[in-house]
Design a protein around this motif. Structure first.
Motif, short mmCIF file in Angstrom:
data_model
loop_
_atom_site.label_atom_id
_atom_site.label_comp_id
_atom_site.label_asym_id
_atom_site.label_seq_id
_atom_site.Cartn_x
_atom_site.Cartn_y
_atom_site.Cartn_z
N UNK A 98 -6.83 -3.33 -7.20
CA UNK A 98 -5.84 -4.14 -7.92
C UNK A 98 -5.13 -5.13 -7.01
N UNK A 99 -4.70 -4.65 -5.83
CA UNK A 99 -4.01 -5.53 -4.89
C UNK A 99 -4.95 -6.64 -4.40
N UNK A 152 -6.99 7.05 -7.14
CA UNK A 152 -5.80 6.21 -7.24
C UNK A 152 -5.74 5.22 -6.08
N UNK A 153 -6.07 5.68 -4.88
CA UNK A 153 -6.02 4.80 -3.71
C UNK A 153 -7.03 3.65 -3.85
N UNK A 185 -5.75 10.95 3.63
CA UNK A 185 -6.96 10.23 3.22
C UNK A 185 -7.72 9.75 4.45
N UNK A 227 -7.78 16.15 -4.53
CA UNK A 227 -8.25 15.15 -3.58
C UNK A 227 -8.96 14.00 -4.32
N UNK A 286 -6.34 11.61 -5.87
CA UNK A 286 -5.69 10.76 -4.88
C UNK A 286 -6.66 9.67 -4.37
N UNK A 287 -7.91 10.04 -4.12
CA UNK A 287 -8.89 9.04 -3.68
C UNK A 287 -9.11 7.97 -4.74
N UNK A 316 -2.68 5.05 6.28
CA UNK A 316 -1.32 5.52 5.93
C UNK A 316 -0.93 6.72 6.77
N UNK A 317 0.27 6.71 7.29
CA UNK A 317 0.74 7.86 8.10
C UNK A 317 2.23 8.05 7.87
N UNK A 360 -13.13 9.42 -0.90
CA UNK A 360 -12.68 8.02 -0.78
C UNK A 360 -13.84 7.09 -0.47
N UNK A 420 -6.45 0.15 4.67
CA UNK A 420 -4.99 0.33 4.78
C UNK A 420 -4.57 1.69 4.21
N UNK A 421 -5.20 2.10 3.12
CA UNK A 421 -4.88 3.43 2.59
C UNK A 421 -5.30 4.53 3.57
N UNK A 422 -6.44 4.33 4.22
CA UNK A 422 -6.89 5.32 5.21
C UNK A 422 -5.91 5.41 6.38
N UNK A 428 0.83 -1.21 0.00
CA UNK A 428 0.00 0.00 0.00
C UNK A 428 0.87 1.26 0.00
N UNK A 453 -1.13 14.23 0.62
CA UNK A 453 -2.55 13.98 0.35
C UNK A 453 -2.94 12.53 0.64
N UNK A 454 -2.04 11.59 0.32
CA UNK A 454 -2.32 10.19 0.64
C UNK A 454 -2.36 9.99 2.16
N UNK A 455 -1.45 10.68 2.87
CA UNK A 455 -1.44 10.57 4.33
C UNK A 455 -2.75 11.12 4.93
N UNK A 472 -8.14 -3.33 1.88
CA UNK A 472 -7.15 -2.51 1.19
C UNK A 472 -7.44 -1.01 1.34
#
Lengths: 187, 187
Positions: free
Chosen positions: B157-158, B150-151, A186, B144, B147-148, B186-187, B80, B182-184, A147, A182-184, B179
């Motif tokens: 896909x994964x 793409x995430x 989300x 935004x 990015x949403x 991210x830090x 998202x 997991x993107x949410x 991810x 921006x991903x962080x 999945x």
């Protein structure tokens, strides 16, 4: 994603790019490229498998830069921090290359040809897979690594697209950092 | 990403897939596919541009399902959330199709052929762009939205890759939801 070689390879890449912009990718043959670069077709094929590969000659070095920065990230850094450092290093390298117009002209050629877009996407997907593997080698959990690698890769792609299509000069590193942020964010 | 048509198109897709697995994609001609499906080559070309496109005949419907769910998401839902609803709808549709083995067999053919992988990536990139546009139409800020989209696309896909390669039966919708979570995180 750009041009990295200053030698005969570089000359062929420049010649190819000029021809792909005018008269166009479909209209250009390997013989045309070799003639313009002042080399033989044989020399061309010693360096590139086909005329498509000329545009992707920097991919391996690009990937090396990203993976080296991931490996060099501080021990214990979160996966996204490590892979973002990789994308930042690649952005810095792209911005400091001798011919800053190359990536933009290359992007214009790729945008006009679906088969080139596909190849670009495959290269980026390969990079994301390799980045995830490098994160796992640093101790990241595989799912989290995948991810983080996808997020950083997408941040780079979006930044790169904006950088190569903007009318005004932008800072690629800042665009990449903004995308990662921006991903962080989300939620 | 899979098969959606129950008719002649579906028969051709099934025949193609069987032949792409054995004797193989490179070894199979359109004539072979037409013969196995009991149609003429002319019929084949009325439905598909080439033998590669047979594997992507579900892409448009896939995209329609995603975009419809984005549009149907509650007003004011974060980008998202809206695009995750789209991926969930697509996962549900894929899981409930008549032949559940089709996506897995199709994925095996694609994994073995770089030119097919490239096409798959282009279709997913096209979907991400269309999803981002649908989010902007709902009022999301473009950065935004991108990015949403793409995430959620990467999460799909994964998840899809894990679903089609796992030895045990998995729930695609749960994998996609995991999945996205997991993107949410991210830090």
């Amino acid at each position: 994603m750009g041009r990295w070689e200053p030698d005969a390879r570089g000359r062929m890449a420049q010649a190819a790019l000029e021809l792909y912009l005018d008269p166009g990718y479909e209209q250009t043959t390997v013989a045309d490229i070799a003639e313009r670069a002042g080399v033989t077709e044989r020399t061309f094929f010693r360096h590139f498998a086909d005329k498509r590969e000329v545009l992707f000659s920097g991919s391996e070095q690009f990937q090396r830069v990203v993976l080296a920065a991931i490996e060099a990230a501080p021990e214990g850094a979160p996966p996204l921090d490590a892979v973002a450092a990789g994308m930042d290093a690649a952005a810095a390298a792209l911005q400091s290359q001798p011919d800053p117009t190359f990536p933009r002209r290359r992007a214009a050629v790729i945008a006009a040809n679906p088969s080139l877009q596909e190849r670009e996407l495959l290269k980026m997907a390969t990079l994301a897979t390799a980045s995830a593997r490098a994160l796992v080698a640093r101790g990241a959990e595989p799912g989290e690594a995948a991810v983080a690698a996808e997020a950083a890769g997408a941040a780079f792609r979006l930044a790169f697209e904006r950088w190569t299509t903007s009318d005004e000069p932008l800072d690629l590193r800042a665009l990449v950092a903004d995308g990662v942020a921006r991903f962080r964010a989300l939620a």
